[in-house]
Design a protein around this motif. Structure first.
Motif, PDB file in Angstrom:
ATOM      1  N   UNK A 267       0.836  -1.203   0.000  1.00  0.00           N
ATOM      2  CA  UNK A 267       0.000   0.000   0.000  1.00  0.00           C
ATOM      3  C   UNK A 267       0.870   1.254   0.000  1.00  0.00           C
ATOM      4  N   UNK A 268       1.935   1.222   0.779  1.00  0.00           N
ATOM      5  CA  UNK A 268       2.824   2.380   0.846  1.00  0.00           C
ATOM      6  C   UNK A 268       3.435   2.689  -0.526  1.00  0.00           C
ATOM      7  N   UNK A 269       3.845   1.641  -1.241  1.00  0.00           N
ATOM      8  CA  UNK A 269       4.421   1.847  -2.579  1.00  0.00           C
ATOM      9  C   UNK A 269       3.379   2.418  -3.538  1.00  0.00           C
ATOM     10  N   UNK A 270       2.158   1.890  -3.476  1.00  0.00           N
ATOM     11  CA  UNK A 270       1.107   2.387  -4.362  1.00  0.00           C
ATOM     12  C   UNK A 270       0.735   3.832  -4.029  1.00  0.00           C
ATOM     13  N   UNK A 271       0.774   4.187  -2.737  1.00  0.00           N
ATOM     14  CA  UNK A 271       0.483   5.571  -2.357  1.00  0.00           C
ATOM     15  C   UNK A 271       1.541   6.526  -2.898  1.00  0.00           C
ATOM     16  N   UNK A 272       2.789   6.088  -2.913  1.00  0.00           N
ATOM     17  CA  UNK A 272       3.850   6.917  -3.486  1.00  0.00           C
ATOM     18  C   UNK A 272       3.609   7.143  -4.980  1.00  0.00           C
ATOM     19  N   UNK A 274       0.694   7.208  -6.439  1.00  0.00           N
ATOM     20  CA  UNK A 274      -0.446   8.111  -6.577  1.00  0.00           C
ATOM     21  C   UNK A 274      -0.079   9.544  -6.219  1.00  0.00           C
ATOM     22  N   UNK A 275       0.878   9.719  -5.317  1.00  0.00           N
ATOM     23  CA  UNK A 275       1.341  11.067  -4.986  1.00  0.00           C
ATOM     24  C   UNK A 275       2.077  11.682  -6.173  1.00  0.00           C
ATOM     25  N   UNK A 276       2.835  10.846  -6.878  1.00  0.00           N
ATOM     26  CA  UNK A 276       3.560  11.349  -8.052  1.00  0.00           C
ATOM     27  C   UNK A 276       2.635  11.555  -9.247  1.00  0.00           C
ATOM     28  N   UNK A 277       1.644  10.660  -9.378  1.00  0.00           N
ATOM     29  CA  UNK A 277       0.728  10.722 -10.523  1.00  0.00           C
ATOM     30  C   UNK A 277      -0.635  10.211 -10.074  1.00  0.00           C
ATOM     31  N   UNK A 278      -1.559  11.140  -9.862  1.00  0.00           N
ATOM     32  CA  UNK A 278      -2.874  10.764  -9.324  1.00  0.00           C
ATOM     33  C   UNK A 278      -3.726  10.007 -10.340  1.00  0.00           C
ATOM     34  N   UNK A 279      -3.235   9.877 -11.593  1.00  0.00           N
ATOM     35  CA  UNK A 279      -3.980   9.124 -12.605  1.00  0.00           C
ATOM     36  C   UNK A 279      -3.423   7.711 -12.814  1.00  0.00           C
ATOM     37  N   UNK A 280      -2.513   7.269 -11.957  1.00  0.00           N
ATOM     38  CA  UNK A 280      -1.921   5.933 -12.098  1.00  0.00           C
ATOM     39  C   UNK A 280      -2.981   4.882 -11.752  1.00  0.00           C
ATOM     40  N   UNK A 283      -1.899   1.609  -9.856  1.00  0.00           N
ATOM     41  CA  UNK A 283      -1.633   1.829  -8.435  1.00  0.00           C
ATOM     42  C   UNK A 283      -2.934   2.019  -7.654  1.00  0.00           C
ATOM     43  N   UNK A 284      -3.868   2.774  -8.231  1.00  0.00           N
ATOM     44  CA  UNK A 284      -5.156   3.006  -7.571  1.00  0.00           C
ATOM     45  C   UNK A 284      -5.890   1.690  -7.349  1.00  0.00           C
ATOM     46  N   UNK A 285      -6.001   0.899  -8.393  1.00  0.00           N
ATOM     47  CA  UNK A 285      -6.718  -0.369  -8.303  1.00  0.00           C
ATOM     48  C   UNK A 285      -6.057  -1.313  -7.310  1.00  0.00           C
ATOM     49  N   UNK A 286      -4.729  -1.416  -7.401  1.00  0.00           N
ATOM     50  CA  UNK A 286      -4.022  -2.381  -6.551  1.00  0.00           C
ATOM     51  C   UNK A 286      -3.962  -1.941  -5.092  1.00  0.00           C
TER      52      UNK A 286
END
Length: 361
Positions: A267-272, A274-280, A283-286
């Motif tokens: 989750x921490x990796x996916x949040x990073x 999303x912080x860099x690119x909110x359209x990823x 990352x959002x799904x996972x």
């Protein structure tokens, strides 16, 4: 869990930007392109039908261009039998009927094939969609041979821009072949294809190919091999410092954590990301799925709902909606009513090819 596909940093999927390189002399091509980019596939069918009935298509390449859009639209709407009928109206794609030099008065000084690459690609895909896998694979491998033949020609002529375009096409065809073999768990073939591509001049695509290699290595249980591939990706990202590559590194790390069921770190990796690119969207799904594994259904639902509200053009896909509806079913007694509300919203904003049955109402 959704995986990343090979991504060159440019759009290479013909179903996403299908005819960017077609002859601009085709009638009303910009309008067709605009409809395709907006997912207005039914409008494309109507436009093609009208152009044909009014006899607006005067030159050979006009007919091919409009047929290509028609087949694309039919495919997007999952009308594969109709798309196949359109394709069967064609002769040999490499025959003289579809070469510029056959019509010297219409195309003075031009030579070569007028068949759009997208049409060749769809010609390979339709048999697979109709259950004729071997036929489709044969066509894909023949298309790969053609692409590599063109690559050799460009290398000898030192045509860098054209070389890059054909390299992207090689990547597209190989990724399509890999996808089919992965579905049938033919992992050794996938590994051979990617390693063969990595051994050549990948023109800056190494990070995404290496990631694809790592995903397949995870599929076969080769954790050390996957870590090695991902480590090379990280080295490339450290040099280039692009957001796309940094997010690729984070998603790769998250997959390793997922193998060890360390959902908090994933989750921490996916949040990073999303912080860099909110359209990823990956990352959002996972991230949402990891939260579900952590039994935090409320937050997992919020992640997906917020993404649909903020960036629907990016995140509105069947995979995400299926996951969201599964979470509704787990979290709410009145999930049928909630899914109906979601389905009504999708009907208003989704492109024509969205499969509304994924809400399972």
């Amino acid at each position: 869990m959704e995986q990343d596909s090979v991504d060159s940093g440019a759009q290479i999927d013909p179903l996403s930007n299908p005819f960017a390189s077609l002859d601009s002399l085709s009638p009303d091509l910009s309008s067709l392109n605009d409809l395709a980019m907006r997912g207005a596939w039914r409008s494309i069918l109507e436009k093609v039908s009208r152009s044909r009935s009014l006899d607006l298509l005067k030159q050979p390449h006009h007919h091919l261009t409009y047929l290509s859009f028609n087949v694309l639209a039919l495919s997007k709407l999952r009308r594969f039998a109709d798309a196949n009928s359109e394709l069967e109206s064609l002769q040999d794609l490499d025959g003289s009927d579809y070469r510029y030099e056959t019509y010297p008065k219409v195309y003075p000084g031009r030579s070569g094939s007028m068949v759009p690459f997208s049409l060749r690609w769809i010609h390979c895909i339709i048999p697979i969609k109709l259950g004729r896998r071997n036929e489709g694979l044969d066509r894909l491998y023949k298309l790969l041979d053609l692409v590599r033949e063109k690559l050799e020609e460009r290398k000898s002529n030192s045509r860098e821009e054209s070389l890059r375009e054909w390299k992207r096409r090689e990547l597209l065809v190989i990724n399509t072949i890999i996808g089919d073999h992965l579905i049938h768990k033919e992992f050794s073939v996938c590994l051979d294809l990617i390693r063969n591509l990595l051994s050549g001049d990948c023109l800056g695509l190494d990070a995404f190919l290496l990631s694809e290699l790592g995903y397949i290595q995870l599929q076969i249980g080769d954790l050390d091999g996957a870590k090695g591939s991902f480590s090379q990706v990280e080295g490339i990202a450290d040099k280039e410092k692009s957001i796309k590559l940094m997010n690729l590194v984070s998603r790769n790390k998250a997959l390793i954590y997922l193998v060890g069921k360390d959902y908090v770190s994933a989750v921490r990796e996916y949040e990073e990301c999303m912080e860099r690119d909110h359209t990823d969207a990956v990352a959002i799904n996972n991230k949402a799925i990891c939260l579900m594994y952590l039994r935090d259904l409320s937050d997992s639902i919020k992640v997906l709902e917020n993404s649909l509200e903020r960036v629907p053009t990016v995140t509105l896909n069947e995979t995400l909606v299926v996951n969201l509806c599964s979470m509704y079913e787990l979290a709410y007694v009145n999930h049928a009513e909630i899914k109906k509300t979601l389905s009504n919203w999708i009907a208003r904003v989704a492109p024509d090819d969205f499969d509304s049955s994924c809400t399972r109402i």
